[in-house]
Scaffold this motif. Sequence first.
Motif, PDB file in Angstrom:
ATOM      1  N   PRO A 126      39.872  14.873  25.514  1.00  0.00           N
ATOM      2  CA  PRO A 126      38.527  14.293  25.559  1.00  0.00           C
ATOM      3  C   PRO A 126      37.515  15.057  24.703  1.00  0.00           C
ATOM      4  O   PRO A 126      36.530  14.472  24.252  1.00  0.00           O
ATOM      5  CB  PRO A 126      38.176  14.366  27.052  1.00  0.00           C
ATOM      6  CG  PRO A 126      39.498  14.271  27.748  1.00  0.00           C
ATOM      7  CD  PRO A 126      40.441  15.046  26.864  1.00  0.00           C
ATOM      8  N   ASP A 127      37.753  16.353  24.472  1.00  0.00           N
ATOM      9  CA  ASP A 127      36.839  17.125  23.625  1.00  0.00           C
ATOM     10  C   ASP A 127      36.770  16.569  22.215  1.00  0.00           C
ATOM     11  O   ASP A 127      35.765  16.746  21.519  1.00  0.00           O
ATOM     12  CB  ASP A 127      37.283  18.594  23.561  1.00  0.00           C
ATOM     13  CG  ASP A 127      37.172  19.275  24.922  1.00  0.00           C
ATOM     14  OD1 ASP A 127      36.434  18.756  25.774  1.00  0.00           O
ATOM     15  OD2 ASP A 127      37.824  20.319  25.120  1.00  0.00           O
ATOM     16  N   ALA A 128      37.843  15.903  21.771  1.00  0.00           N
ATOM     17  CA  ALA A 128      37.868  15.366  20.404  1.00  0.00           C
ATOM     18  C   ALA A 128      36.888  14.225  20.222  1.00  0.00           C
ATOM     19  O   ALA A 128      36.624  13.809  19.094  1.00  0.00           O
ATOM     20  CB  ALA A 128      39.284  14.900  20.055  1.00  0.00           C
ATOM     21  N   LEU A 129      36.351  13.706  21.321  1.00  0.00           N
ATOM     22  CA  LEU A 129      35.393  12.614  21.219  1.00  0.00           C
ATOM     23  C   LEU A 129      34.046  13.082  20.679  1.00  0.00           C
ATOM     24  O   LEU A 129      33.214  12.271  20.279  1.00  0.00           O
ATOM     25  CB  LEU A 129      35.191  11.958  22.584  1.00  0.00           C
ATOM     26  CG  LEU A 129      36.429  11.310  23.211  1.00  0.00           C
ATOM     27  CD1 LEU A 129      36.088  10.712  24.555  1.00  0.00           C
ATOM     28  CD2 LEU A 129      37.012  10.258  22.286  1.00  0.00           C
ATOM     29  N   LYS A 135      37.393  11.210  13.344  1.00  0.00           N
ATOM     30  CA  LYS A 135      37.113  10.710  11.998  1.00  0.00           C
ATOM     31  C   LYS A 135      38.370  10.287  11.248  1.00  0.00           C
ATOM     32  O   LYS A 135      38.347   9.329  10.465  1.00  0.00           O
ATOM     33  CB  LYS A 135      36.367  11.786  11.206  1.00  0.00           C
ATOM     34  CG  LYS A 135      35.911  11.341   9.834  1.00  0.00           C
ATOM     35  CD  LYS A 135      35.131  12.446   9.139  1.00  0.00           C
ATOM     36  CE  LYS A 135      34.665  12.009   7.751  1.00  0.00           C
ATOM     37  NZ  LYS A 135      33.894  13.079   7.074  1.00  0.00           N
ATOM     38  N   ALA A 136      39.493  10.982  11.463  1.00  0.00           N
ATOM     39  CA  ALA A 136      40.705  10.715  10.688  1.00  0.00           C
ATOM     40  C   ALA A 136      41.482   9.503  11.178  1.00  0.00           C
ATOM     41  O   ALA A 136      42.472   9.112  10.550  1.00  0.00           O
ATOM     42  CB  ALA A 136      41.614  11.948  10.721  1.00  0.00           C
ATOM     43  N   PHE A 137      41.050   8.876  12.271  1.00  0.00           N
ATOM     44  CA  PHE A 137      41.838   7.813  12.889  1.00  0.00           C
ATOM     45  C   PHE A 137      41.229   6.433  12.633  1.00  0.00           C
ATOM     46  O   PHE A 137      40.028   6.291  12.420  1.00  0.00           O
ATOM     47  CB  PHE A 137      41.963   8.056  14.392  1.00  0.00           C
ATOM     48  CG  PHE A 137      42.584   9.378  14.733  1.00  0.00           C
ATOM     49  CD1 PHE A 137      43.938   9.590  14.539  1.00  0.00           C
ATOM     50  CD2 PHE A 137      41.812  10.425  15.224  1.00  0.00           C
ATOM     51  CE1 PHE A 137      44.520  10.801  14.841  1.00  0.00           C
ATOM     52  CE2 PHE A 137      42.384  11.646  15.534  1.00  0.00           C
ATOM     53  CZ  PHE A 137      43.738  11.841  15.341  1.00  0.00           C
ATOM     54  N   ASP A 138      42.100   5.430  12.668  1.00  0.00           N
ATOM     55  CA  ASP A 138      41.672   4.040  12.564  1.00  0.00           C
ATOM     56  C   ASP A 138      41.675   3.338  13.915  1.00  0.00           C
ATOM     57  O   ASP A 138      41.029   2.302  14.078  1.00  0.00           O
ATOM     58  CB  ASP A 138      42.594   3.270  11.608  1.00  0.00           C
ATOM     59  CG  ASP A 138      42.444   3.725  10.173  1.00  0.00           C
ATOM     60  OD1 ASP A 138      41.305   3.929   9.725  1.00  0.00           O
ATOM     61  OD2 ASP A 138      43.479   3.892   9.492  1.00  0.00           O
ATOM     62  N   LEU A 139      42.439   3.890  14.867  1.00  0.00           N
ATOM     63  CA  LEU A 139      42.568   3.247  16.173  1.00  0.00           C
ATOM     64  C   LEU A 139      42.750   4.322  17.239  1.00  0.00           C
ATOM     65  O   LEU A 139      43.476   5.298  17.024  1.00  0.00           O
ATOM     66  CB  LEU A 139      43.755   2.277  16.176  1.00  0.00           C
ATOM     67  CG  LEU A 139      43.996   1.433  17.425  1.00  0.00           C
ATOM     68  CD1 LEU A 139      44.567   0.063  17.039  1.00  0.00           C
ATOM     69  CD2 LEU A 139      44.965   2.125  18.389  1.00  0.00           C
ATOM     70  N   VAL A 140      42.077   4.142  18.355  1.00  0.00           N
ATOM     71  CA  VAL A 140      42.203   5.069  19.483  1.00  0.00           C
ATOM     72  C   VAL A 140      42.667   4.296  20.707  1.00  0.00           C
ATOM     73  O   VAL A 140      42.098   3.246  21.044  1.00  0.00           O
ATOM     74  CB  VAL A 140      40.863   5.775  19.785  1.00  0.00           C
ATOM     75  CG1 VAL A 140      40.949   6.542  21.104  1.00  0.00           C
ATOM     76  CG2 VAL A 140      40.495   6.728  18.659  1.00  0.00           C
ATOM     77  N   PHE A 157      32.378   5.426  17.380  1.00  0.00           N
ATOM     78  CA  PHE A 157      33.615   5.401  16.590  1.00  0.00           C
ATOM     79  C   PHE A 157      33.968   3.964  16.206  1.00  0.00           C
ATOM     80  O   PHE A 157      34.282   3.666  15.047  1.00  0.00           O
ATOM     81  CB  PHE A 157      34.732   6.047  17.400  1.00  0.00           C
ATOM     82  CG  PHE A 157      36.107   5.894  16.817  1.00  0.00           C
ATOM     83  CD1 PHE A 157      36.477   6.576  15.670  1.00  0.00           C
ATOM     84  CD2 PHE A 157      37.039   5.061  17.423  1.00  0.00           C
ATOM     85  CE1 PHE A 157      37.758   6.443  15.133  1.00  0.00           C
ATOM     86  CE2 PHE A 157      38.315   4.915  16.901  1.00  0.00           C
ATOM     87  CZ  PHE A 157      38.668   5.608  15.753  1.00  0.00           C
ATOM     88  N   ALA A 158      33.883   3.054  17.172  1.00  0.00           N
ATOM     89  CA  ALA A 158      34.218   1.653  16.895  1.00  0.00           C
ATOM     90  C   ALA A 158      33.223   1.033  15.920  1.00  0.00           C
ATOM     91  O   ALA A 158      33.611   0.302  14.999  1.00  0.00           O
ATOM     92  CB  ALA A 158      34.259   0.858  18.195  1.00  0.00           C
ATOM     93  N   GLY A 194      30.860  -2.606  13.187  1.00  0.00           N
ATOM     94  CA  GLY A 194      31.866  -2.981  12.197  1.00  0.00           C
ATOM     95  C   GLY A 194      33.271  -2.939  12.726  1.00  0.00           C
ATOM     96  O   GLY A 194      34.233  -3.214  11.996  1.00  0.00           O
ATOM     97  N   GLY A 195      33.443  -2.595  14.022  1.00  0.00           N
ATOM     98  CA  GLY A 195      34.784  -2.475  14.593  1.00  0.00           C
ATOM     99  C   GLY A 195      34.945  -3.361  15.811  1.00  0.00           C
ATOM    100  O   GLY A 195      34.289  -4.397  15.948  1.00  0.00           O
TER     101      GLY A 195
END
Length: 274
Positions: A126-129, A135-140, A157-158, A194-195
Amino acid sequence: TRIAGARSGAGPLLLSYAWEPITVADTHRGPALENYLVAVAEAGSFGSDLVLPLHEGFQKDLLLGKPVARAEWQEIRNYLEFYAGDLPRRYRRVSNVAVIAADPMGAVEILRLLSRHNLPFELVTPDALQGDGLKAFDLVVVLDPLAEAQVGPLAAFAKGGATVVLNGPAQGAQWPGAVRVLENDRQVTYGLGGGRLVTLREPIADPDEFARDVRDLLGPDRRVVDVWNGITVMLAPYEEPGGDTVMVTALNYAHQAQPIQVRVKGLFSTGHYE
């Protein structure tokens, strides 16, 4: 290996394989050659160390110089030499799917099927939120119920053009600006900037179906790798740190060789197959 590696944080894993005989004859004969080869290839493809125990009967045959045993040992040596360079450790894994799970081992079947469908993922906390952790991901994929404090970072992020998948309904969490755009018997999709936000009507019951849904959500343009005619083939993509070289390992779990087609995201001037 992905789950254990993320949990240990201690670098490359040390793998070994406990072999269980199926018949009485297997007890005396030991593992088939293919079992040894897959063990070596599996560790080598995913950057793990390996302890490879040889069956006592195989050891005796080698000491006696039996031709079949010598030929099989030579094939095992060929595999060991091929993977001895330990190339995956010199590269960086390429993953564009993040999975947030408090108990990865409890979700092992879901994670296994993501790997099985060649969807490279990273386990994140959860800290990565916070900040640029996603930033490096397209989908979580969020496998646990959301805390209120997690909604804001995931919504941001979305809105940047990514996809957030919740393992169940939103459970009352507020998603400002979310607009329902699509629904079916398994999920509801909301547009968010945009997501998009995808919520499952029920928690994941069929991990294989869910992995295929994730592939569809990424679409061909955002999938890191694609493989055709290779349902038994598992890929692992890596990239050169600070460079422009991509390496993809391929491991076929079938008993027979087969031609496959592989698509790797990116533009490349040359390719080399080994």
